[in-house]
Write a protein that holds these residues in place. Structure first.
Motif, PDB file in Angstrom:
ATOM      1  N   THR A  80      17.823  19.943   2.079  1.00 51.63           N
ATOM      2  CA  THR A  80      16.503  19.932   3.080  1.00 51.63           C
ATOM      3  C   THR A  80      16.661  18.778   3.736  1.00 51.63           C
ATOM      4  OG1 THR A  80      15.143  18.561   1.370  1.00 51.63           O
ATOM      5  CG2 THR A  80      15.220  20.890   1.007  1.00 51.63           C
ATOM      6  N   ALA A  81      15.490  18.567   4.899  1.00 53.46           N
ATOM      7  CA  ALA A  81      15.433  17.302   5.525  1.00 53.46           C
ATOM      8  C   ALA A  81      14.327  16.541   4.943  1.00 53.46           C
ATOM      9  CB  ALA A  81      15.056  17.857   6.846  1.00 53.46           C
ATOM     10  N   LEU A  82      13.972  16.511   3.704  1.00 51.79           N
ATOM     11  CA  LEU A  82      12.998  15.747   3.190  1.00 51.79           C
ATOM     12  C   LEU A  82      13.271  14.243   2.666  1.00 51.79           C
ATOM     13  CD1 LEU A  82      11.366  18.176   0.312  1.00 51.79           C
ATOM     14  CD2 LEU A  82      10.428  17.673   2.574  1.00 51.79           C
ATOM     15  N   ALA A  83      12.661  13.212   3.164  1.00 57.47           N
ATOM     16  CA  ALA A  83      12.921  12.027   2.827  1.00 57.47           C
ATOM     17  C   ALA A  83      12.150  11.879   1.209  1.00 57.47           C
ATOM     18  CB  ALA A  83      12.292  11.043   3.845  1.00 57.47           C
ATOM     19  N   ILE A  84      12.973  11.010   0.441  1.00 57.51           N
ATOM     20  CA  ILE A  84      12.451  11.195  -0.811  1.00 57.51           C
ATOM     21  C   ILE A  84      12.530   9.501  -1.294  1.00 57.51           C
ATOM     22  CG2 ILE A  84      12.985  11.596  -3.218  1.00 57.51           C
ATOM     23  CD1 ILE A  84      14.423  14.019  -2.196  1.00 57.51           C
ATOM     24  N   GLU A  85      11.201   8.873  -1.779  1.00 53.55           N
ATOM     25  CA  GLU A  85      11.158   7.689  -2.187  1.00 53.55           C
ATOM     26  C   GLU A  85      10.779   8.021  -3.636  1.00 53.55           C
ATOM     27  OE1 GLU A  85      11.553   4.870  -0.819  1.00 53.55           O
ATOM     28  OE2 GLU A  85      11.709   5.492   1.154  1.00 53.55           O
ATOM     29  N   ARG A  86      11.438   6.929  -4.592  1.00 55.03           N
ATOM     30  CA  ARG A  86      11.086   7.107  -6.111  1.00 55.03           C
ATOM     31  C   ARG A  86      10.419   5.967  -6.653  1.00 55.03           C
ATOM     32  NH1 ARG A  86      15.856  10.203  -5.307  1.00 55.03           N
ATOM     33  NH2 ARG A  86      15.851  12.084  -6.468  1.00 55.03           N
ATOM     34  N   GLY A  87       9.669   6.259  -7.747  1.00 52.02           N
ATOM     35  CA  GLY A  87       9.014   5.029  -8.525  1.00 52.02           C
ATOM     36  C   GLY A  87       7.489   5.244  -8.332  1.00 52.02           C
ATOM     37  N   PRO A  88       6.769   4.614  -8.760  1.00 54.44           N
ATOM     38  CA  PRO A  88       5.090   4.552  -8.755  1.00 54.44           C
ATOM     39  C   PRO A  88       4.927   4.605  -7.552  1.00 54.44           C
ATOM     40  CG  PRO A  88       5.803   3.222 -10.612  1.00 54.44           C
ATOM     41  CD  PRO A  88       7.194   3.424  -9.803  1.00 54.44           C
ATOM     42  N   SER A  89       3.514   5.177  -7.176  1.00 52.58           N
ATOM     43  CA  SER A  89       2.841   5.155  -5.653  1.00 52.58           C
ATOM     44  C   SER A  89       1.959   3.782  -5.796  1.00 52.58           C
ATOM     45  CB  SER A  89       2.117   6.285  -5.489  1.00 52.58           C
ATOM     46  OG  SER A  89       1.382   6.072  -4.195  1.00 52.58           O
ATOM     47  N   ALA A  90       2.138   3.401  -4.783  1.00 52.75           N
ATOM     48  CA  ALA A  90       1.237   2.115  -4.423  1.00 52.75           C
ATOM     49  C   ALA A  90       0.006   2.457  -3.624  1.00 52.75           C
ATOM     50  CB  ALA A  90       2.033   0.834  -3.774  1.00 52.75           C
ATOM     51  N   GLY A  91      -0.081   3.729  -3.337  1.00 52.77           N
ATOM     52  CA  GLY A  91      -1.333   4.084  -2.544  1.00 52.77           C
ATOM     53  C   GLY A  91      -0.847   4.516  -1.168  1.00 52.77           C
ATOM     54  N   GLY A  92       0.235   4.284  -0.658  1.00 56.09           N
ATOM     55  CA  GLY A  92       0.365   4.689   0.842  1.00 56.09           C
ATOM     56  C   GLY A  92       1.335   5.943   0.802  1.00 56.09           C
ATOM     57  N   VAL A 133       2.392  14.092 -18.374  1.00 51.72           N
ATOM     58  CA  VAL A 133       2.759  12.972 -19.178  1.00 51.72           C
ATOM     59  C   VAL A 133       2.955  11.729 -18.748  1.00 51.72           C
ATOM     60  CG1 VAL A 133       2.999  14.412 -21.378  1.00 51.72           C
ATOM     61  CG2 VAL A 133       5.102  13.526 -20.128  1.00 51.72           C
ATOM     62  N   SER A 134       2.714  10.460 -18.992  1.00 53.47           N
ATOM     63  CA  SER A 134       2.924   9.519 -18.195  1.00 53.47           C
ATOM     64  C   SER A 134       4.304   8.678 -18.550  1.00 53.47           C
ATOM     65  CB  SER A 134       1.834   8.462 -18.600  1.00 53.47           C
ATOM     66  OG  SER A 134       1.861   8.016 -19.815  1.00 53.47           O
ATOM     67  N   GLY A 135       4.861   7.968 -17.779  1.00 50.72           N
ATOM     68  CA  GLY A 135       5.930   7.442 -18.046  1.00 50.72           C
ATOM     69  C   GLY A 135       6.791   7.222 -16.521  1.00 50.72           C
ATOM     70  N   PRO A 136       8.021   6.458 -16.591  1.00 55.38           N
ATOM     71  CA  PRO A 136       8.643   6.341 -15.385  1.00 55.38           C
ATOM     72  C   PRO A 136       9.216   7.810 -14.845  1.00 55.38           C
ATOM     73  CG  PRO A 136       9.972   5.503 -17.343  1.00 55.38           C
ATOM     74  CD  PRO A 136       8.567   5.802 -17.918  1.00 55.38           C
ATOM     75  N   GLN A 137       9.422   8.745 -15.752  1.00 48.31           N
ATOM     76  CA  GLN A 137       9.827  10.250 -15.146  1.00 48.31           C
ATOM     77  C   GLN A 137       8.920  10.627 -14.333  1.00 48.31           C
ATOM     78  OE1 GLN A 137       9.707   9.020 -18.455  1.00 48.31           O
ATOM     79  NE2 GLN A 137      11.962   8.911 -18.756  1.00 48.31           N
ATOM     80  N   LEU A 186       2.571  18.554   7.035  1.00 47.08           N
ATOM     81  CA  LEU A 186       2.493  17.614   6.365  1.00 47.08           C
ATOM     82  C   LEU A 186       3.988  16.883   6.788  1.00 47.08           C
ATOM     83  CD1 LEU A 186       0.830  18.662   2.908  1.00 47.08           C
ATOM     84  CD2 LEU A 186      -0.273  16.945   4.633  1.00 47.08           C
ATOM     85  N   PRO A 187       4.036  15.529   6.799  1.00 46.15           N
ATOM     86  CA  PRO A 187       5.405  14.893   7.006  1.00 46.15           C
ATOM     87  C   PRO A 187       6.560  15.155   5.842  1.00 46.15           C
ATOM     88  CG  PRO A 187       3.698  13.267   5.911  1.00 46.15           C
ATOM     89  CD  PRO A 187       3.001  14.518   6.368  1.00 46.15           C
ATOM     90  N   ALA A 188       7.650  15.213   6.193  1.00 47.57           N
ATOM     91  CA  ALA A 188       8.737  15.563   5.303  1.00 47.57           C
ATOM     92  C   ALA A 188       9.303  14.357   4.580  1.00 47.57           C
ATOM     93  CB  ALA A 188       9.879  16.027   6.270  1.00 47.57           C
ATOM     94  N   ALA A 189       8.161  13.960   3.809  1.00 52.25           N
ATOM     95  CA  ALA A 189       8.439  12.716   3.018  1.00 52.25           C
ATOM     96  C   ALA A 189       7.419  12.711   1.756  1.00 52.25           C
ATOM     97  CB  ALA A 189       8.049  11.506   3.729  1.00 52.25           C
ATOM     98  N   ILE A 190       8.269  12.673   0.548  1.00 54.88           N
ATOM     99  CA  ILE A 190       7.722  12.796  -0.755  1.00 54.88           C
ATOM    100  C   ILE A 190       8.029  11.602  -1.663  1.00 54.88           C
ATOM    101  CG2 ILE A 190       7.697  15.063  -0.522  1.00 54.88           C
ATOM    102  CD1 ILE A 190       9.850  15.204  -2.516  1.00 54.88           C
ATOM    103  N   ARG A 191       7.325  11.403  -2.536  1.00 53.75           N
ATOM    104  CA  ARG A 191       7.510  10.136  -3.703  1.00 53.75           C
ATOM    105  C   ARG A 191       7.575  11.144  -5.008  1.00 53.75           C
ATOM    106  NH1 ARG A 191       8.014   4.851  -4.653  1.00 53.75           N
ATOM    107  NH2 ARG A 191       7.518   4.571  -2.628  1.00 53.75           N
ATOM    108  N   MET A 192       8.484  10.763  -5.788  1.00 59.91           N
ATOM    109  CA  MET A 192       8.607  11.119  -7.241  1.00 59.91           C
ATOM    110  C   MET A 192       9.085  10.134  -8.248  1.00 59.91           C
ATOM    111  SD  MET A 192      12.239  13.811  -7.139  1.00 59.91           S
ATOM    112  CE  MET A 192      11.652  14.500  -5.827  1.00 59.91           C
ATOM    113  N   GLY A 193       9.204  10.401  -9.313  1.00 54.57           N
ATOM    114  CA  GLY A 193       9.477   9.405 -10.352  1.00 54.57           C
ATOM    115  C   GLY A 193      11.042   9.734 -10.719  1.00 54.57           C
TER     116      GLY A 193
END
Length: 228
Positions: free
Chosen positions: A113-125, A146-150, A93-100
């Motif tokens: 690590t060499a992981l690329a990190i994006e933050r915030g809700p996912s738009a599906g991509g 539990v839901s929320g920006p976290q 899998l690609p070394a890229a993740i999204r988290m809140g």
């Protein structure tokens, strides 16, 4: 239109009251409802998750795997990024993740690590989403998110792979115990907008009774259990 002013809903409830011969304003009935909501009585609880310590974690890990998810156990929160990076490599899998914006995740050494990190809700991509669970349920290997920006709920459903971190101390024996902790943590009237209970990856057997992963959400679920 709000649900309280929905005429169709009001008519359905009125029909139910007429069939029961009540108005909904009877003091004993209202008192019974208020008492049940306040005390949250427990029903029959399976014995499977009623263990402590390592035995409870072993039950949780076994149930996670039975649900077609995978699990890795690490000794501390500092070991989580490396464990996730290893999991992604093993599954090509690609070394890229999204988290809140979860503070527990933010405090981990991702820069090691060499992981690329994006933050915030996912738009599906996003192919890989990372969340931190509120807790786990030993009896079924279930995660409570539990839901929320976290920890945006979009991460629970849109990425193809969902990685969920949960602390061993947050793995409860049963659903009732975790609901009690949710009420205690947030307080009455302050519960999260959504509590998602996730058991294994998304799957369906509706078509020709053949199991299909990823039917309505992630087709791969990986749990990182932090024991320290």
């Amino acid at each position: 239109m709000s649900r309280t002013n929905d005429p169709a809903r009001a008519e359905v409830l009125a029909a139910i009251r007429r069939s029961l011969g009540v108005t909904g304003a009877e003091a004993p009935r209202r008192a019974a409802v208020e008492e049940r909501l306040a005390n949250a009585p427990r029903g029959v609880i399976p014995a499977r998750g009623q263990a402590d310590g390592e035995e409870r974690l072993a039950v949780f890990a076994r149930e996670v795997e039975i649900s077609l998810a995978t699990i890795a156990r690490v000794e501390s929160a500092e070991a989580v990024p490396a464990a996730i990076a290893e999991f992604l490599r093993e599954h090509n899998l690609p070394a890229a993740i999204r988290m809140g914006e979860d503070e527990r995740l933010a405090a981990m050494p991702w820069d090691e690590t060499a992981l690329a990190i994006e933050r915030g809700p996912s738009a599906g991509g996003d192919l890989v989403g990372v969340s931190h669970a509120f807790g786990g349920v030993a009896e079924t290997g279930t995660l409570a998110l539990v839901s929320g920006p976290q920890n945006p709920s979009t991460l629970n459903f849109l990425p193809d792979t969902h990685v969920v971190v949960v602390r061993a101390s947050d793995v409860a024996r049963d659903y009732e115990s975790l609901w009690a902790r949710l009420r205690e943590t947030y307080g009455r009237g302050l519960m999260p907008r959504t509590v998602n209970w996730v058991t294994g990856p998304s799957r369906s057997g509706d078509i020709e009774q053949r199991l299909f992963l990823g039917a309505h959400g992630p087709r791969r679920l990986h749990v990182v259990l932090v024991e320290g």
